[in-house]
Design a protein around this motif. Sequence first.
Motif, mmCIF file in Angstrom:
data_model
loop_
_atom_site.group_PDB
_atom_site.id
_atom_site.type_symbol
_atom_site.label_atom_id
_atom_site.label_comp_id
_atom_site.label_asym_id
_atom_site.label_seq_id
_atom_site.Cartn_x
_atom_site.Cartn_y
_atom_site.Cartn_z
ATOM 1 N N GLY A 199 46.640 39.999 28.884
ATOM 2 C CA GLY A 199 46.221 41.151 29.672
ATOM 3 C C GLY A 199 45.797 40.769 31.071
ATOM 4 N N ASN A 200 46.035 39.540 31.481
ATOM 5 C CA ASN A 200 45.620 39.051 32.787
ATOM 6 C C ASN A 200 46.810 39.087 33.746
ATOM 7 O OD1 ASN A 200 44.420 37.852 34.923
ATOM 8 N ND2 ASN A 200 44.071 35.875 33.951
ATOM 9 N N TYR A 201 47.160 40.273 34.183
ATOM 10 C CA TYR A 201 48.258 40.418 35.131
ATOM 11 C C TYR A 201 47.996 41.647 35.992
ATOM 12 C CZ TYR A 201 49.838 43.862 31.743
ATOM 13 O OH TYR A 201 49.902 44.926 30.903
ATOM 14 N N LYS A 202 48.657 41.724 37.114
ATOM 15 C CA LYS A 202 48.447 42.841 38.021
ATOM 16 C C LYS A 202 49.016 44.115 37.426
ATOM 17 C CE LYS A 202 47.909 40.329 42.220
ATOM 18 N NZ LYS A 202 46.541 40.517 42.474
ATOM 19 N N ARG A 203 48.308 45.199 37.620
ATOM 20 C CA ARG A 203 48.698 46.468 37.015
ATOM 21 C C ARG A 203 49.401 47.398 37.991
ATOM 22 N NH1 ARG A 203 44.641 43.926 35.045
ATOM 23 N NH2 ARG A 203 44.175 43.979 32.846
ATOM 24 N N GLY A 204 49.560 46.996 39.249
ATOM 25 C CA GLY A 204 50.292 47.808 40.208
ATOM 26 C C GLY A 204 49.457 48.766 41.021
ATOM 27 N N ASN A 205 48.171 48.891 40.722
ATOM 28 C CA ASN A 205 47.347 49.852 41.448
ATOM 29 C C ASN A 205 46.509 49.201 42.538
ATOM 30 O OD1 ASN A 205 45.564 48.525 39.856
ATOM 31 N ND2 ASN A 205 44.612 50.327 38.963
ATOM 32 N N GLU A 206 46.646 47.908 42.761
ATOM 33 C CA GLU A 206 45.832 47.238 43.764
ATOM 34 C C GLU A 206 46.134 47.753 45.166
ATOM 35 O OE1 GLU A 206 47.522 45.673 41.424
ATOM 36 O OE2 GLU A 206 46.030 44.602 40.243
ATOM 37 N N ARG A 207 47.382 48.030 45.449
ATOM 38 C CA ARG A 207 47.769 48.509 46.770
ATOM 39 C C ARG A 207 47.188 49.907 47.026
ATOM 40 N NH1 ARG A 207 53.807 47.980 47.355
ATOM 41 N NH2 ARG A 207 53.197 45.918 46.740
ATOM 42 N N ASP A 208 47.186 50.761 46.019
ATOM 43 C CA ASP A 208 46.660 52.112 46.156
ATOM 44 C C ASP A 208 45.149 52.122 46.365
ATOM 45 O OD1 ASP A 208 49.208 53.089 45.804
ATOM 46 O OD2 ASP A 208 48.952 53.380 43.642
ATOM 47 N N ALA A 209 44.449 51.160 45.822
ATOM 48 C CA ALA A 209 42.997 51.136 45.924
ATOM 49 C C ALA A 209 42.531 50.990 47.371
ATOM 50 C CB ALA A 209 42.427 50.002 45.080
ATOM 51 N N GLY A 210 43.299 50.325 48.199
ATOM 52 C CA GLY A 210 42.926 50.149 49.598
ATOM 53 C C GLY A 210 42.933 51.443 50.376
ATOM 54 N N ARG A 211 43.683 52.422 49.930
ATOM 55 C CA ARG A 211 43.760 53.710 50.643
ATOM 56 C C ARG A 211 42.734 54.728 50.137
ATOM 57 N NH1 ARG A 211 49.688 52.678 50.260
ATOM 58 N NH2 ARG A 211 49.611 53.737 48.263
ATOM 59 N N HIS A 212 41.972 54.391 49.130
ATOM 60 C CA HIS A 212 40.981 55.306 48.590
ATOM 61 C C HIS A 212 39.814 55.435 49.577
ATOM 62 C CE1 HIS A 212 37.921 56.941 45.896
ATOM 63 N NE2 HIS A 212 38.940 57.339 45.150
ATOM 64 N N PRO A 213 39.296 56.640 49.779
ATOM 65 C CA PRO A 213 38.202 56.843 50.736
ATOM 66 C C PRO A 213 36.975 55.962 50.480
ATOM 67 C CG PRO A 213 39.035 58.946 49.968
ATOM 68 C CD PRO A 213 39.729 57.897 49.174
#
Length: 72
Positions: free
Chosen positions: A55-69
């Motif tokens: 379960g230690n792998y990137k889930r694809g949402n790291e890029r989206d988190a940077g755009r969160h307010p």
Amino acid sequence: MGEAGGFEWERRKNGDVVITHHGRRATVLRGRRAAEFLDDVGAGDDQDLMARLTGNYKRGNERDAGRHPRNR
């Protein structure tokens, strides 16, 4: 995207497979899962396989988190 790394595995006498990540135990595979792992370990990229199993792998949402307010 980063690549998986730092995983090692060892097979115990009783058939269990212990997967470690940077020297710390990440998971123990037993029975059918251990046998399937041993079959698959030589077939492809071992590091990615172990990352998926632990379960230690990137889930694809790291890029989206940077755009969160909250993160601005």
